[in-house]
Motif scaffolding. Structure first.
Motif, short mmCIF file in Angstrom:
data_model
loop_
_atom_site.label_atom_id
_atom_site.label_comp_id
_atom_site.label_asym_id
_atom_site.label_seq_id
_atom_site.Cartn_x
_atom_site.Cartn_y
_atom_site.Cartn_z
N LEU A 1 0.82 -1.22 0.00
CA LEU A 1 0.00 0.00 0.00
C LEU A 1 0.85 1.26 0.00
N GLY A 2 2.16 1.10 -0.16
CA GLY A 2 3.02 2.26 -0.27
C GLY A 2 3.35 2.94 1.04
N ILE A 3 3.24 2.23 2.12
CA ILE A 3 3.52 2.81 3.44
C ILE A 3 5.00 2.66 3.75
N ASP A 4 5.59 3.74 4.24
CA ASP A 4 7.00 3.78 4.58
C ASP A 4 7.35 2.64 5.56
N TRP A 5 8.52 2.04 5.36
CA TRP A 5 8.90 0.87 6.17
C TRP A 5 8.92 1.20 7.65
N LYS A 6 9.32 2.43 7.98
CA LYS A 6 9.41 2.80 9.40
C LYS A 6 8.03 2.84 10.05
N LEU A 7 7.03 3.18 9.25
CA LEU A 7 5.66 3.21 9.74
C LEU A 7 5.03 1.82 9.68
N ALA A 8 5.43 1.05 8.65
CA ALA A 8 4.90 -0.30 8.49
C ALA A 8 5.24 -1.18 9.69
N LEU A 9 6.32 -0.84 10.38
CA LEU A 9 6.67 -1.59 11.60
C LEU A 9 5.54 -1.53 12.62
N ALA A 10 4.93 -0.34 12.74
CA ALA A 10 3.84 -0.17 13.72
C ALA A 10 2.69 -1.12 13.41
N GLY A 11 2.33 -1.22 12.13
CA GLY A 11 1.25 -2.12 11.75
C GLY A 11 1.60 -3.57 11.99
N ALA A 12 2.85 -3.94 11.69
CA ALA A 12 3.29 -5.32 11.91
C ALA A 12 3.23 -5.68 13.39
N PHE A 13 3.66 -4.74 14.24
CA PHE A 13 3.61 -4.98 15.68
C PHE A 13 2.15 -5.05 16.16
N GLY A 14 1.32 -4.16 15.65
CA GLY A 14 -0.08 -4.11 16.09
C GLY A 14 -0.82 -5.39 15.75
N PHE A 15 -0.56 -5.94 14.57
CA PHE A 15 -1.25 -7.17 14.16
C PHE A 15 -0.68 -8.39 14.88
N ALA A 16 0.64 -8.53 14.86
CA ALA A 16 1.26 -9.74 15.40
C ALA A 16 1.11 -9.84 16.91
N PHE A 17 1.19 -8.70 17.60
CA PHE A 17 1.16 -8.74 19.06
C PHE A 17 -0.22 -8.40 19.63
N ALA A 18 -1.24 -8.39 18.79
CA ALA A 18 -2.60 -8.36 19.34
C ALA A 18 -2.74 -9.58 20.24
N SER A 19 -3.36 -9.41 21.38
CA SER A 19 -3.30 -10.44 22.43
C SER A 19 -3.78 -11.81 21.97
N TYR A 20 -4.74 -11.83 21.05
CA TYR A 20 -5.29 -13.12 20.62
C TYR A 20 -4.20 -14.00 19.99
N THR B 1 9.16 10.49 14.09
CA THR B 1 7.75 10.32 14.47
C THR B 1 7.28 8.91 14.14
N MET B 2 7.64 8.46 12.94
CA MET B 2 7.24 7.11 12.53
C MET B 2 7.83 6.06 13.46
N LEU B 3 9.12 6.18 13.74
CA LEU B 3 9.77 5.20 14.61
C LEU B 3 9.22 5.25 16.03
N ALA B 4 8.92 6.48 16.48
CA ALA B 4 8.36 6.63 17.83
C ALA B 4 7.00 5.96 17.93
N LEU B 5 6.17 6.12 16.90
CA LEU B 5 4.84 5.49 16.91
C LEU B 5 4.96 3.96 16.88
N SER B 6 5.89 3.47 16.08
CA SER B 6 6.10 2.02 16.01
C SER B 6 6.53 1.47 17.37
N LEU B 7 7.43 2.22 18.02
CA LEU B 7 7.89 1.80 19.34
C LEU B 7 6.75 1.84 20.36
#
Length: 810
Positions: free
Chosen positions: A118-137, A522-528
């Protein structure tokens, strides 16, 4: 073509390396040789024992599991489909990592792929990867051992990414990647997750169709959709054997229709059983506040908890206190029990709401629609107005249980909407003042919800829930009051926690908007922040304490004196009835013996009905006909169970002097009440033609014996002076089992509701039963051809993509 620029892929390789490090960091005890104690995998070890033993001894697939429920197809236990070559690609995607680190890695990598598409910067894409993978379920199902489920979930994002890639202009490449990723997703063999993925795709497709009609792009939409359909068909091909076997077998399992009159209202699972695990309406707030409903049914509490303090005040011994607070029933929702809440992350939820305000494309609508469907479906029995309708009319919906699982759709679309919102902010396409305004709106919505929860937290009924009455009887009032106090405290603390993380994310984005913080930081901070939000919540449900040494797992099934006694029998071809465990809820006995019980969510429906209406009612003749040579039972409280020989067990096969034709399955089952297995065979009227002209002339000197045994090939020797009717203590399943007399194929039929029977000619004969299901043997050939076609399609698409890029550069 220009020289390849390694710098373009370096950030992505770095992201994958980070995912690899985080997988092992989260599961760090694996580096010490430990493994997660997964309750369902412990059960699987018992379920799979006979199949894996046969595979190890012969190198072949048994296809029939003889150690559970007196025998059943092994398709949904453990069958290796060697011709499905996408399984080899799947292992490559998982970097050949040990489980479950491979699944955690794949969850992150798969969602990262979707965002990069979807053209999202890799630094921001980290946030999505963390959000999906580490969702508690995700970590909860890893902890309990639902590995096929988390495996299938990991491919949801790459499948959606491939579809979006196709609709964004890369038709051929997107379709080829869809074929590859969807084939891997199906091969994970969790069709319920595949079904929910299909629902998501249908919603996406409908919204895209509406947009295409509205924008006058219908021809282009249809071309893309046709190519995607080709990709989907190619994805099915390598999995055809498993899908064919599952479809064929499914009709005869608990997920298919019953032949009994009393259960014909549904062609799927019993509704009460299917909807038992339904998410509560109020429980949905756990997506935002993890312990809104108290967490799990066995939450570990700290020394700061009211429960701990109360136990200390009561002078309870320290060791007993430690045992109590290690697993406290803090959950007060409507489910029978839970290993933990579905938490999607406070930051992700805030950004999801922000996306509703910021995103102007059709992506907003399909993501919102999928989220709504996910939540409404998860309510199950708590929302009968919708559930009753879809259970009756939505195809295949009633084949699956635990409808709370539909929240995997929300787990997919929430972080996707969140990251698209951030993409809009960082792209600069939206005026800064407009972004500020939308952020205030989104922050206001989520803030009002959280403040409302805080203000109302004192009025919730913390003493209610599915097990409220049982808990009130099990715990003294003073301890129950302390637990209730902790429930309220958990809700308040987690609400404040979510509020704090949202304020932090809000502040970071705001600093970027007013140009006080650079985009990259900002992107890295949000991912963290997303990772820091999710990680500690996950650790409540999968921590270092859930790991044990590998040697301990290998010793999970220790022989009891009863097992030792039974295993001394020189003839291994009999079954065991263990009265100390529920017949349909334990696989321990199946690890050591051929069991008339077991543990499986897709056992044969007739066998489940036999358990419900005959075995559980103590019908000894049914137990005898199942050749239960030993019965394990508790004789005295506090003493180890013992094995009692059952001298009336019928053996592997026997001749009967008479048979009774009954009108229908109801009569067939009812006739077992009061019948004598040695004298009578109960036969359904549908098999009457096979007995046309046959009159039993019982030969008391006739013999029939099992002479050679394999799970999928049984050999008997019979001797009789006249034609006899033989009953075999083997489960009737005609989708693969074939009978032979002296090498010639002969018909056989069902007797005694679940067993096999056949006419045996006079004289000496060799009788064989061979399990050769077409679904496996023909399916394997189709699978191999389909795998080759799929890889050819992917190779062709890659070639065309490279060629197109070269042309564009020229």
């Amino acid at each position: 073509m220009k020289d390849f620029d390694f710098k373009t892929i370096l950030p992505h390789l770095g992201a994958l390396a980070l995912f690899l490090v985080l997988s092992f960091l989260y599961l760090s005890p694996m580096l010490e040789g430990k493994r997660v104690y997964q309750s369902d995998l412990v059960q699987f070890k018992g379920m799979n024992k006979s199949v894996s033993d046969y595979r190890e001894a012969t190198g072949e697939e048994a296809l029939w599991a003889d150690n559970m429920f007196s025998g059943m197809p092994a398709y949904q236990i453990s069958v290796k489909w060697h011709a499905n070559l996408t399984k080899k690609v799947d292992r490559l995607f998982r970097l050949y990592l040990p489980r479950p680190a491979d699944y955690l890695f794949l969850l992150m990598a798969g969602f990262y792929f979707l965002l990069v598409v979807l053209g999202i910067d890799w630094k921001l894409a980290l946030a999505g990867a963390f959000g999906f993978a580490f969702a508690s379920y995700s970590v909860i199902i890893i902890e309990v051992g639902h590995t096929s489920k988390v495996h299938a979930m990991a491919y949801m994002a790459p499948v959606i990414g491939s579809i979006l890639l196709a609709y964004r202009g890369k038709k051929l490449l997107g379709s080829a990647l869809l074929a590859l990723f969807l084939s891997a997703q199906i091969s994970a063999n969790h069709l319920q997750i595949t079904y929910y993925l299909l629902i998501t795709i249908v919603i996406l497709g409908l919204v895209k169709l509406i947009a295409a009609v509205k924008n006058g792009e219908l021809p282009n939409f249809m071309q893309t959709t046709v190519l995607l359909a080709v990709g989907a068909l190619l994805a099915i091909g390598p999995n055809i054997g498993n899908l064919w076997a599952t479809q064929e077998y499914g009709k005869y399992t608990m997920r298919g229709p019953s032949e009994l009159t009393a259960h014909k209202e549904s062609d799927g699972l019993d509704k009460e059983y299917a909807l038992r695990w339904s998410y509560g309406k109020m429980e949905t707030f756990t997506l935002l506040v993890p312990r809104f409903m108290g967490g799990s049914s066995g939450e570990k509490l700290s020394e700061r908890s009211e429960t701990y303090k109360t136990l200390v005040d009561r002078n309870i011994p320290k060791k007993q206190i430690e045992n109590i607070i290690s697993s406290v029933p803090t959950y007060w929702g409507t489910q029978p029990g839970t290993s933990g809440p579905v938490y999607l992350g406070a930051i992700i939820c805030f950004l999801f709401v922000l996306g509703l305000f910021l995103i102007k494309t059709e992506d907003r609508w399909w993501l919102l629609a999928a989220a709504i469907v996910s939540i409404l479906f998860s309510w199950g029995r708590n929302f009968p107005e919708l559930t009753d309708f879809v259970f009756q009319y939505l195809p295949l919906y009633n084949k699956f249980r635990a409808v709370s699982m539909t929240l995997v759709i929300a787990q997919l679309v929430f972080p996707l909407m969140a990251l698209l919102a951030l993409k809009n902010i960082f792209s600069g396409d939206i005026d800064a003042e407009e972004v500020k305004k939308k952020m205030i709106y989104a922050g206001g919505v989520v803030g009002v919800i959280l403040l409302g929860i805080l203000l109302m937290s004192g009025s919730f009924a913390y003493d209610e829930g599915y097990h409220a009455e049982m808990l009130s009887n099990a715990y003294p009032d003073w301890l129950l009051e302390a637990i209730i106090s902790d429930r309220e405290s958990m809700l308040r603390m987690d609400t404040l926690r979510s509020l704090a993380f949202i304020l932090l994310a809000f502040g970071v984005i705001w600093l970027f908007i007013i140009e006080k913080l650079k985009k990259e930081w900002t992107m890295l901070a949000l991912s963290l922040l997303v990772l820091v939000d999710m990680w500690p919540v996950d650790k409540r449900y999968l921590s270092e304490e859930d790991f044990v040494k590998t040697t301990q797992l290998d010793r999970m099934y220790n022989k009891t004196p009863a097992d030792e006694q039974i295993l001394q029998d020189s003839d291994p071809n009999f079954r065991v009835y263990n009265m100390t465990e529920r017949l349909d809820a334990g696989a321990r006995t199946s690890y050591f013996h051929k069991n008339i019980g077991g543990y499986h969510g897709a056992k044969l429906k007739r066998y489940q009905e036999l358990i419900d209406y005959q075995i559980s009612q103590g019908n000894i003749e049914v137990i005898n006909m199942l050749n239960a040579k030993y019965v394990i039972r508790q004789t005295k409280e506090g003493q180890a169970p013992i094995a009692i020989p059952n001298g009336r067990a019928m053996g592997n096969a026997w001749f009967v002097p008479e048979y009774e034709i009954v009108a229908n399955p109801d009569s067939e089952l009812n006739a077992l009440t009061g019948f004598v297995a040695a004298k009578t065979a109960i036969i359904d009227k549908s098999f009457e033609d096979q007995l046309q002209g046959f009159t039993p002339q019982f030969d008391s000197t006739a013999t029939i014996q099992l002479t050679e045994y394999k799970p999928n090939h049984l050999t008997y020797q019979s001797t009789a002076s006249s034609e006899q009717l033989a009953v075999f203590s083997e489960i009737y399943y005609d989708k693969g089992w074939n009978a032979f007399v002296d090498g010639k194929s002969v018909p056989h039929f069902r007797a005694n509701f679940v067993l096999r029977a056949m006419k045996v000619p006079a004289g000496e004969h060799k009788i064989e039963f061979k399990f050769k299901p077409k679904a496996y043997y023909v399916g394997e050939r189709i699978s191999l051809i389909s795998s080759i076609l799929l890889f050819a399609f992917v190779g062709f698409a890659a070639y065309k993509e490279v060629k197109q890029r070269k042309a564009d550069e020229d």
